[in-house]
Write an enzyme that holds these catalytic residues in place. Structure first.
Site, PDB file in Angstrom:
ATOM      1  N   GLU A 114       5.135  11.424  27.974  1.00 20.83           N
ATOM      2  CA  GLU A 114       5.370  11.390  26.580  1.00 20.83           C
ATOM      3  C   GLU A 114       4.110  11.905  25.847  1.00 20.83           C
ATOM      4  O   GLU A 114       3.013  11.903  26.480  1.00 20.83           O
ATOM      5  CB  GLU A 114       5.811  10.187  25.855  1.00 20.83           C
ATOM      6  CG  GLU A 114       5.103   9.151  26.168  1.00 20.83           C
ATOM      7  CD  GLU A 114       5.666   7.559  26.257  1.00 20.83           C
ATOM      8  OE1 GLU A 114       5.601   7.100  25.249  1.00 20.83           O
ATOM      9  OE2 GLU A 114       6.056   7.295  27.416  1.00 20.83           O
ATOM     10  N   LYS A 116       0.788  11.575  23.302  1.00 20.12           N
ATOM     11  CA  LYS A 116      -0.357  10.189  23.093  1.00 20.12           C
ATOM     12  C   LYS A 116      -0.357  10.618  21.446  1.00 20.12           C
ATOM     13  O   LYS A 116      -1.011  11.511  21.062  1.00 20.12           O
ATOM     14  CB  LYS A 116      -1.574  10.580  23.779  1.00 20.12           C
ATOM     15  CG  LYS A 116      -2.572   9.595  23.655  1.00 20.12           C
ATOM     16  CD  LYS A 116      -3.663   9.754  24.507  1.00 20.12           C
ATOM     17  CE  LYS A 116      -4.551   8.761  24.569  1.00 20.12           C
ATOM     18  NZ  LYS A 116      -5.164   8.195  23.385  1.00 20.12           N
ATOM     19  N   ASP A 118      -1.960  10.146  17.851  1.00 24.47           N
ATOM     20  CA  ASP A 118      -3.134   9.970  17.094  1.00 24.47           C
ATOM     21  C   ASP A 118      -2.831   9.346  16.159  1.00 24.47           C
ATOM     22  O   ASP A 118      -3.018   9.861  15.098  1.00 24.47           O
ATOM     23  CB  ASP A 118      -3.745  11.318  17.293  1.00 24.47           C
ATOM     24  CG  ASP A 118      -5.351  11.078  17.235  1.00 24.47           C
ATOM     25  OD1 ASP A 118      -5.847  10.144  17.336  1.00 24.47           O
ATOM     26  OD2 ASP A 118      -5.996  12.084  16.750  1.00 24.47           O
ATOM     27  N   TYR A 225       5.991   3.008  21.911  1.00 24.69           N
ATOM     28  CA  TYR A 225       5.750   3.355  23.066  1.00 24.69           C
ATOM     29  C   TYR A 225       5.687   2.390  24.273  1.00 24.69           C
ATOM     30  O   TYR A 225       5.622   2.574  25.483  1.00 24.69           O
ATOM     31  CB  TYR A 225       4.444   4.529  23.355  1.00 24.69           C
ATOM     32  CG  TYR A 225       3.192   3.652  23.054  1.00 24.69           C
ATOM     33  CD1 TYR A 225       2.690   2.504  23.614  1.00 24.69           C
ATOM     34  CD2 TYR A 225       2.433   4.058  22.024  1.00 24.69           C
ATOM     35  CE1 TYR A 225       1.679   1.830  23.365  1.00 24.69           C
ATOM     36  CE2 TYR A 225       0.989   3.441  21.590  1.00 24.69           C
ATOM     37  CZ  TYR A 225       0.945   2.324  22.263  1.00 24.69           C
ATOM     38  OH  TYR A 225      -0.293   1.624  21.947  1.00 24.69           O
ATOM     39  N   LYS A 312      -6.171  14.049  28.007  1.00 25.67           N
ATOM     40  CA  LYS A 312      -6.547  14.622  26.696  1.00 25.67           C
ATOM     41  C   LYS A 312      -6.692  15.770  26.575  1.00 25.67           C
ATOM     42  O   LYS A 312      -7.113  16.635  27.168  1.00 25.67           O
ATOM     43  CB  LYS A 312      -7.659  13.771  26.233  1.00 25.67           C
ATOM     44  CG  LYS A 312      -7.654  12.295  26.119  1.00 25.67           C
ATOM     45  CD  LYS A 312      -7.689  11.418  24.948  1.00 25.67           C
ATOM     46  CE  LYS A 312      -8.882  11.674  24.559  1.00 25.67           C
ATOM     47  NZ  LYS A 312      -8.844  10.769  23.187  1.00 25.67           N
ATOM     48  N   CYS A 406     -32.955  27.241  -6.539  1.00 23.87           N
ATOM     49  CA  CYS A 406     -31.374  27.123  -6.691  1.00 23.87           C
ATOM     50  C   CYS A 406     -30.957  28.606  -6.895  1.00 23.87           C
ATOM     51  O   CYS A 406     -31.501  29.503  -7.584  1.00 23.87           O
ATOM     52  CB  CYS A 406     -31.377  26.388  -7.883  1.00 23.87           C
ATOM     53  SG  CYS A 406     -29.440  26.356  -8.295  1.00 23.87           S
ATOM     54  N   CYS A 409     -29.614  28.832 -10.651  1.00 23.11           N
ATOM     55  CA  CYS A 409     -30.433  28.832 -12.012  1.00 23.11           C
ATOM     56  C   CYS A 409     -31.819  29.127 -11.707  1.00 23.11           C
ATOM     57  O   CYS A 409     -32.725  29.481 -12.295  1.00 23.11           O
ATOM     58  CB  CYS A 409     -30.387  27.568 -12.754  1.00 23.11           C
ATOM     59  SG  CYS A 409     -31.200  26.071 -11.660  1.00 23.11           S
ATOM     60  N   CYS A 424     -31.122  20.500  -6.586  1.00 18.41           N
ATOM     61  CA  CYS A 424     -31.580  21.293  -7.782  1.00 18.41           C
ATOM     62  C   CYS A 424     -31.986  20.293  -8.773  1.00 18.41           C
ATOM     63  O   CYS A 424     -30.963  19.722  -9.190  1.00 18.41           O
ATOM     64  CB  CYS A 424     -30.807  22.444  -8.118  1.00 18.41           C
ATOM     65  SG  CYS A 424     -31.060  23.229  -9.874  1.00 18.41           S
ATOM     66  N   CYS A 430     -28.243  23.952 -15.172  1.00 16.42           N
ATOM     67  CA  CYS A 430     -27.529  24.638 -13.841  1.00 16.42           C
ATOM     68  C   CYS A 430     -26.197  24.292 -14.188  1.00 16.42           C
ATOM     69  O   CYS A 430     -25.705  23.359 -14.091  1.00 16.42           O
ATOM     70  CB  CYS A 430     -28.109  24.034 -12.725  1.00 16.42           C
ATOM     71  SG  CYS A 430     -27.557  24.688 -11.293  1.00 16.42           S
TER      72      CYS A 430
HETATM   73  S1  IVH Z   1       1.007   3.215  26.579  1.00 22.16           S
HETATM   74  C1  IVH Z   1      -1.404  -0.428  28.749  1.00 22.16           C
HETATM   75  N1  IVH Z   1       1.809   5.487  25.420  1.00 22.16           N
HETATM   76  O1  IVH Z   1      -3.623   5.382  23.310  1.00 22.16           O
HETATM   77  C2  IVH Z   1      -1.495   0.475  27.609  1.00 22.16           C
HETATM   78  N2  IVH Z   1      -0.201   4.459  24.754  1.00 22.16           N
HETATM   79  O2  IVH Z   1      -6.036   4.034  25.537  1.00 22.16           O
HETATM   80  C3  IVH Z   1      -0.139   1.240  27.530  1.00 22.16           C
HETATM   81  N3  IVH Z   1      -1.185   5.445  22.790  1.00 22.16           N
HETATM   82  O3  IVH Z   1      -4.429   1.938  23.441  1.00 22.16           O
HETATM   83  C4  IVH Z   1      -0.516   2.206  26.536  1.00 22.16           C
HETATM   84  N4  IVH Z   1       0.239   7.196  22.328  1.00 22.16           N
HETATM   85  O4  IVH Z   1      -2.936   2.789  21.502  1.00 22.16           O
HETATM   86  C5  IVH Z   1       0.828   4.691  25.528  1.00 22.16           C
HETATM   87  N5  IVH Z   1       2.676   7.176  24.380  1.00 22.16           N
HETATM   88  C6  IVH Z   1       1.755   6.329  24.438  1.00 22.16           C
HETATM   89  C7  IVH Z   1       0.507   6.252  23.711  1.00 22.16           C
HETATM   90  C8  IVH Z   1      -0.321   5.392  23.792  1.00 22.16           C
HETATM   91  C9  IVH Z   1      -0.744   6.537  22.045  1.00 22.16           C
HETATM   92  C10 IVH Z   1      -2.558   4.911  22.826  1.00 22.16           C
HETATM   93  C11 IVH Z   1      -2.504   3.421  22.954  1.00 22.16           C
HETATM   94  C12 IVH Z   1      -3.647   3.058  23.872  1.00 22.16           C
HETATM   95  C13 IVH Z   1      -4.497   4.314  23.677  1.00 22.16           C
HETATM   96  C14 IVH Z   1      -4.880   4.729  25.383  1.00 22.16           C
END
Ligand code: IVH
Length: 679
Positions: A114, A116, A118, A225, A312, A406, A409, A424, A430
């Site tokens: 799935e 991750k 942000d 998640y 990542k 500058c 000027c 400046c 200016c």
């Molecule tokens: S599972 C036991 N799933 O990424 C930890 N984490 O260090 C279970 N994060 O702190 C986390 N998307 O905040 C999981 N689909 C996802 C995620 C996710 C973002 C974050 C989460 C975690 C950090 C990983």
């Protein structure tokens, strides 16, 4: 309405609106018109106001906020909030797979892949189907209670439906979707505020706001998640996420069950190239063993579970030549060098320019015209130059010598000790500085003269109608009518009589803007909105501020030495004093018009420290000032009292004891003022 009927109607409306919200946010279905929906919501708001005792904790009115958080309560997590082991390499994902296979022997299993997300990690507790608490990750052991702010997020269900467990916690990430984030940032810039670098920072800032009404405006979303609790239903992670969807959580549809490393790699590759099409930011892929019964068996390392890993994405990077270096002059005279790049496609947009920050940055990186530079766009929206490709340096590229004068000027640039940037000093002659100061003065958070946009202002400047802020107050309508400039598509636009009237009346109205905002509008270097507020409260009028010395200025809370020097220099400039006299003559507010409640604390100075139960710290300070007292930030022999709450800083305590300054608590303080309050 009779009480019993009110109670029943509140319950009815709560359920009805909740249902409409659910269909709208989860299933994209509108069951009623916006008008009808608003009618029902205002009926509920009205009833809750009249009968607050019947308002339900799950009321949809919580979505609009209103709860004010004084200080976020620290809460210990029932289950620690762990992190995942990270990698940037697909080989390490393959090693993870080998490890898992070895530990599980010949038992069959699968993976889920799935996104991750942000954003900001959070845990939300549900008891008997009601959302009761939302806590940030913090240090993993304890975090901040941000329940009221999280309640405003529409994809967080306040009341669950279906067959849910009694007591459990969901974990997920609060994200700021790109579209909402861009809109929000554009608005900030228009208001003269700094833009957030990325949606994660903006989400985090939004969750820590004191006023949940503000959080409500920010269109955040929750991506769930994970789930924690005793005897939870479900056999695989994948099935569980489908199941919780029925309880009202918006779970991701970008999730795949995979059986081998090739399938995982395919998922990773696909999203590495398609992630810019997603509505929110993602920085990688999370791979989890799907069968939850195997999690315990696989166990944990010191910090993270052995059944999951995060891959990542590398920040996208390209290299392109620097074709030139320009210099921008800011409102305070700061010079910012900018690289002109040969246009290059990066992360969904064409990049043509990138900041070089300051002279030190160019020097340290040794960036030369003609060099190929690496440009990166990670979680940030603004591309960054991260290095020079020395292998491609042209033989004749010379070390860049920074400008000494500058670019607009021609004045010799100066650099203060300890500062990275040159500036400046010709602030009154200016052009970009002059126009920049005017733009700042009229901006929304300053004098809010919103009928003068930057094009009109530039034109007025060019025609000599305004050169300084005080000139704004002598503009005559006749000078404005017919002013012309080329607008968008080179179409000529000019000011008509009605617009001229609007400009004059907005200028007139700005005379009511309170002193603290006028002070901010003056554009004194390093004095932001907060600093201006503190200065206004402390000095009460411009004359005492102008006559103060650096020592006294630095005593004001939030005013450091650098700012104190800048303020002092500002008021020691005859041209500024002349402007102030003209503003005063025009009727601009140059003193605090406050409703002083009493003078009972006159002559006394207070230091406020710690956390209070009846007031927020800012409220106590305001209270002191409204009763004629002064608030200072640090304890000296001149301090009359220290008002101490819980968790007062140990250094402050030591100092107060050493100087024999009386330390009083909140209640004692209230006693000092109560007589007057009752009158
Ligand atoms: S599972 C036991 N799933 O990424 C930890 N984490 O260090 C279970 N994060 O702190 C986390 N998307 O905040 C999981 N689909 C996802 C995620 C996710 C973002 C974050 C989460 C975690 C950090 C990983």
């Amino acid at each position: 309405m009779e009480k019993g009927a009110a109670k029943q109607r509140i319950a009815e409306l709560t359920e009805l609106i909740d249902n409409y919200n659910y269909e709208y946010y989860m299933n994209d279905t509108s069951l009623v018109s916006d008008y009808e929906f608003d009618q029902l919501l205002s009926e509920l708001i009205d009833l809750e106001k009249r009968y607050p005792e019947f308002a339900l904790p799950t009321s949809p009115t919580k979505r609009v906020g209103g709860e004010v958080n004084k200080n976020f309560r620290q809460v210990k997590h029932r289950y620690p909030m762990l992190s995942l082991s990270n990698t940037y390499s697909i080989d390490e994902v393959a090693e993870f797979d080998t490890r898992v296979r070895k530990l599980l022997g010949d038992r069959p299993f699968s993976y889920t892949c799935e996104l991750k997300y942000d954003g900001v990690a959070i845990g939300i507790t549900y008891r008997n189907g009601i959302m009761v608490e939302a806590v940030t990750r913090g240090n993993g052991i304890e975090g901040d209670d941000i329940t009221d702010n999280v309640k405003t997020i529409r994809t967080v269900p306040l009341k669950l439906r279906g067959d849910y467990p009694d007591d459990f916690e969901v974990r997920g990430e609060i994200v700021f979707p790109w579209a909402a984030f861009d809109e929000f940032n554009t608005q900030r810039v228009a208001n003269g505020e700094e833009a957030f670098a990325n949606p994660r920072n903006a989400a985090s800032g939004s969750l820590k706001l004191q006023d949940s009404k503000e959080t409500a405006k920010r269109k955040l979303e929750f991506c769930m998640y994970f789930m924690m609790g005793e005897n939870l239903p479900g056999d695989t992670h994948y099935n569980r996420l489908q199941m919780v969807n029925k309880w009202g959580f918006k779970t991701p549809n970008i999730i795949k069950e995979c059986h081998n490393i090739a399938e995982i790699q395919e998922f990773i590759n696909y999203w590495d190239t398609h992630r810019t099409e997603l509505p929110y930011a993602t920085d990688g892929i999370v791979i989890k063993v799907n069968e939850m019964a195997l999690w315990d068996e696989l166990g944990m390392t010191a910090k993270s579970p052995r059944w999951a890993i995060a891959y990542k994405f590398k920040a996208e990077q390209v290299s392109t030549p620097v074709v030139g270096i320009d210099f921008q002059v800011g409102r305070t005279g700061i010079i910012t060098p900018v690289a002109n790049l040969s246009p290059v496609w990066l992360g969904g947009t064409t990049v043509k320019r990138a900041t070089l920050n300051n002279a030190d940055f160019i020097e340290k990186m040794d960036i030369r015209i003609g060099d190929w530079v690496f440009v990166e766009k990670g979680g940030e929206i603004i591309p960054k130059i991260v290095g020079v490709d020395l292998a491609q340096r042209p033989a004749d590229a010379e070390r860049f010598s920074y400008i000494t004068h500058c670019p607009v000027c021609g004045t010799k640039l100066v650099r203060n000790d300890g500062e990275a940037g040159f500036y400046c000093p010709n602030e009154d002659g200016c052009t970009p500085q002059q126009i920049g100061k005017l733009e700042h003065f009229v901006s929304r958070k300053a004098m809010n003269i919103d009928t003068i946009g930057s094009e009109r202002l530039a034109m007025m400047f060019e025609k000599g109608i305004v050169s300084t802020i005080a000139d704004l107050y002598s503009i005559k309508k006749e000078q404005l009518i017919g002013l012309e400039w080329a607008g968008e598509n080179k179409k000529k636009t000019s000011i008509q009589e009605k617009s001229a009237d609007n400009i004059i009346s907005a200028i007139e109205q700005s005379k009511q803007v309170p002193f603290e905002r006028v002070l901010y509008a003056l554009g004194i270097r390093y004095v932001g909105e907060v600093g201006a507020k503190k200065l206004a409260r402390y000095f009460k009028n411009i004359d005492s501020l102008a006559q103060s010395n650096i020592m006294e200025l630095a005593m004001v809370e939030d005013i450091g030495e650098k700012t104190a020097i800048s303020i002092f220099e500002f008021f020691n400039n005859a041209k500024h004093l002349e402007q102030i006299i003209r503003l005063k003559d025009a009727g601009v507010q140059l003193e605090v018009k406050e409703s002083t409640v009493s003078n009972v604390l006159e002559g006394l100075s207070f230091v406020v420290s710690g956390v209070f139960s009846k007031f927020s710290r800012d409220q106590i300070k305001e209270h002191i000032e409204r009763h004629g007292g002064k608030v200072v930030s640090s304890i000296s022999s001149k301090t009359s009292y220290v008002v101490a709450g819980e968790k007062m800083g140990p250094e402050k305590l030591k100092k107060a004891e050493k100087l024999n300054i009386p330390i009083i608590d909140e209640d004692t303080y209230i006693q000092m003022t109560v007589q007057e309050d009752n009158q």
